[in-house]
Design an enzyme around this catalytic site. Structure first.
Site, mmCIF file in Angstrom:
data_model
loop_
_atom_site.group_PDB
_atom_site.id
_atom_site.type_symbol
_atom_site.label_atom_id
_atom_site.label_comp_id
_atom_site.label_asym_id
_atom_site.label_seq_id
_atom_site.Cartn_x
_atom_site.Cartn_y
_atom_site.Cartn_z
ATOM 1 N N TRP A 219 -3.675 -8.830 -4.388
ATOM 2 C CA TRP A 219 -3.260 -9.726 -3.306
ATOM 3 C C TRP A 219 -3.287 -11.202 -3.708
ATOM 4 C CZ3 TRP A 219 -0.249 -8.804 0.463
ATOM 5 C CH2 TRP A 219 -0.253 -7.569 1.105
ATOM 6 N N PHE B 99 1.898 -0.911 10.028
ATOM 7 C CA PHE B 99 0.968 -1.050 8.910
ATOM 8 C C PHE B 99 0.583 0.323 8.358
ATOM 9 C CE2 PHE B 99 -1.077 -5.558 9.323
ATOM 10 C CZ PHE B 99 0.169 -6.128 9.262
ATOM 11 N N ASP C 253 0.770 -1.253 0.000
ATOM 12 C CA ASP C 253 0.000 0.000 0.000
ATOM 13 C C ASP C 253 0.806 1.312 0.000
ATOM 14 O OD1 ASP C 253 -1.599 -2.072 0.830
ATOM 15 O OD2 ASP C 253 -2.230 -1.135 2.676
ATOM 16 N N TRP D 54 5.831 -10.360 1.317
ATOM 17 C CA TRP D 54 5.345 -9.589 2.459
ATOM 18 C C TRP D 54 6.029 -10.105 3.729
ATOM 19 C CZ3 TRP D 54 2.743 -9.994 7.077
ATOM 20 C CH2 TRP D 54 2.113 -8.834 7.549
HETATM 21 C C1 FRU Z 1 -3.968 -3.576 2.754
HETATM 22 C C2 FRU Z 1 -3.336 -3.979 4.064
HETATM 23 C C3 FRU Z 1 -3.652 -2.961 5.116
HETATM 24 C C4 FRU Z 1 -2.529 -3.123 6.088
HETATM 25 C C5 FRU Z 1 -1.368 -3.436 5.171
HETATM 26 C C6 FRU Z 1 -0.359 -4.368 5.747
HETATM 27 O O1 FRU Z 1 -3.313 -4.000 1.631
HETATM 28 O O2 FRU Z 1 -3.776 -5.264 4.432
HETATM 29 O O3 FRU Z 1 -4.929 -3.091 5.703
HETATM 30 O O4 FRU Z 1 -2.319 -1.981 6.842
HETATM 31 O O5 FRU Z 1 -1.917 -3.999 4.003
HETATM 32 O O6 FRU Z 1 0.768 -4.451 4.960
#
Ligand code: FRU
Length: 490
Positions: A306, A98, A39, A63
């Site tokens: 995702w 996050f 994000d 991730w």
């Molecule tokens: C959205 C998300 C957010 C979170 C972040 C974690 O893509 O799931 O809600 O803050 O990615 O990386």
């Protein structure tokens, strides 16, 4: 004072960046400095530059424990990487920093608000992420986490609001100098809602109300909200997880939602009037906006999906993840329009122009090729009584590969298709979008922006946008046009 964890990340990204210097990247879209990006965060204008932070795991292309990467730009297209801004180095964010946002404080400091994640053991021995909202204050390069963190925790949730899904604060400064913020949350039964908080100074926060509730309509948990007024309307953007398709809308699993309505500031009441997907392509999520100094509302999203982001070929690249083009937003006739930022026009190279080309079957046009390109097309039938059946543009093309955008006027459907882009995975390769705004019988305007590994397709001046990534070898740079039935492309 920076922590060892942040210093390590900063050292690593500099060393690693040197090693991957020759790797191809998007040219004018921001991509991960090294490792993984998701994000956009903290999109703001500060000290004469746009700042864009992002969810960042420098140590691999997957991730992992979230840091905040950081880049700056004057024109939203040429980005310069700065040292990572945040690392998971405190008790309350040890499992991740996050998503979140940024504002400029009246004293000239830059305030970041983000979600701190720390895992908590459950009675059955499993672990669950507890999420709270935290602050960091800085000068545009170095940020110090606030001693009063977290500033919002489970005590600031409405009844039934889950402390495990409470994230992505987007804050802004009101005209009276106080602050508001929206955050994503869900109920114990996993139904998304957007919560509203207020603060006199950006540091002391208190719960206001549930600003919008899903009521089981659009997916489950609602992530990454943004809330602003635009062209006399109020817009709520959010990225719901686990969406179900409805007609031609909401096909992306974890997708995007735009609610347009009105807002009564006196009572903080948002009244919904309409809903739509933000982007109708394959790769777009978690967009965030900034209000530019000249009053434009500009949005950037994560240009990935995702469900496919772990299927890239890690042996090929030491970075993964790119942002969409920054897009200027407007509301017209109750719909969200998006246009590439006008700064892009200054980046155009030599213009190649064709007018009134009539053709059937396949044609190639001299001078039209490449993987970095801004192409505007107006397609119309040569004979309005006898409209063509299908028009297509194929790009990133050679003997083996191609990706395409096609339009079928009898169905009013525009389609993107990357099944021959070189992917070896059985993932989604096509997406269709219903175009309700034909300019005339069979007439449609399409602007396609290619940047090495992506295409963004703006239909009818931005009424619909379809974004997708593809990792076709860069030597495939052919472009051709196809028509089934007679038509002219301008
Ligand atoms: C959205 C998300 C957010 C979170 C972040 C974690 O893509 O799931 O809600 O803050 O990615 O990386």
């Amino acid at each position: 004072m920076t922590s060892q964890i942040l210093r390590d990340a900063r050292k690593y990204e500099v060393e690693m960046e040197r090693k991957i210097a020759g790797e191809h990247r998007p040219a004018f879209h921001l991509s991960a400095r090294v490792g993984w990006m998701n994000d956009p965060n903290g999109f703001s204008f500060y000290k004469g530059e746009y700042h864009l932070f992002y969810q960042y795991h420098p140590y691999s292309t997957c991730w992992g424990p979230m840091h905040w990467g950081h880049a700056v730009s004057r024109d939203l297209l040429h980005w310069e990487h700065l040292p990572a801004a945040l690392a998971p180095d405190m008790d309350y964010d040890r499992d991740g920093c996050f998503s979140g946002s940024a504002v400029v404080l009246p004293d000239g400091r830059h305030l970041l608000m983000y979600t701190g994640v720390s895992r908590e053991a459950q009675p059955d021995g499993s672990m669950k992420d507890v999420q709270t909202q935290c602050l960091a204050v800085g000068d545009g390069v170095d940020y110090e986490k606030y001693a009063g963190n977290p500033v919002l925790d489970k005590g600031a949730l409405p009844e039934g609001g889950s402390k495990y899904d409470f994230r992505d604060p987007k804050l802004w400064r009101k005209q009276d100098g106080s602050y508001l913020c929206v955050a994503g949350n869900c109920t114990d039964s996993h139904d998304g809602q957007i919560l509203l908080y207020s603060s006199p100074d950006g540091f002391r926060w208190k719960y206001g109300k549930i600003l919008a509730a899903n009521c089981e309509r659009f997916g489950k948990m609602w992530e990454c909200p943004d809330f602003f007024s635009l062209d006399g309307k109020q817009v709520l953007l959010t990225s719901p997880q686990d969406m179900m398709p409805q007609g031609f809308e909401y096909h992306n699993g974890n997708g995007t939602l735009c609610l347009i309505g009105s807002y009564d500031e006196a009572t903080d009441t948002f009244a919904e009037e309409g809903n739509q997907s933000i982007d109708y392509g394959i790769d777009f999520y978690a967009p965030q906006t900034v209000l530019a100094p000249d009053g434009r509302r500009i949005m950037i999203g994560w240009m990935q999906n995702w469900d496919t982001c772990n299927l890239h070929a890690p042996e090929r690249q030491s970075w993964f993840g790119q942002m969409s083009l920054p897009r200027e937003l407007s509301v017209q006739n109750g719909r969200l329009f998006q246009r590439p930022v006008r700064e892009l026009e200054a980046m155009r190279g030599q213009e190649v122009k064709y007018e009134n080309i009539a053709f059937t079957d396949i044609i190639k046009l001299n001078g039209i090729q490449g993987r970095k390109l801004d192409m505007e097309l107006t397609i119309r039938p040569e004979d309005e009584q006898n409209i063509y059946r299908k028009f297509a543009v194929r790009f990133a093309q050679n003997d083996k590969y191609q990706t395409s955008v096609s339009y079928r006027p009898y169905e009013s459907v525009i389609k993107v298709d990357r099944k021959h882009s070189g992917s070896r995975r059985a993932i989604i390769h096509q997406r269709r979008c219903l175009v309700k705004s034909e300019k005339g019988p069979g007439e449609i305007k399409i602007r396609i922006i290619l940047d090495n590994y992506s295409a963004e397709v703006f239909v009818n001046d931005g009424e619909y946008v379809l974004s997708l990534t593809f990792y076709t070898d860069l030597s495939a740079e052919g472009i051709s046009f196809f028509a089934d039935g007679r038509q002219g492309a301008l």
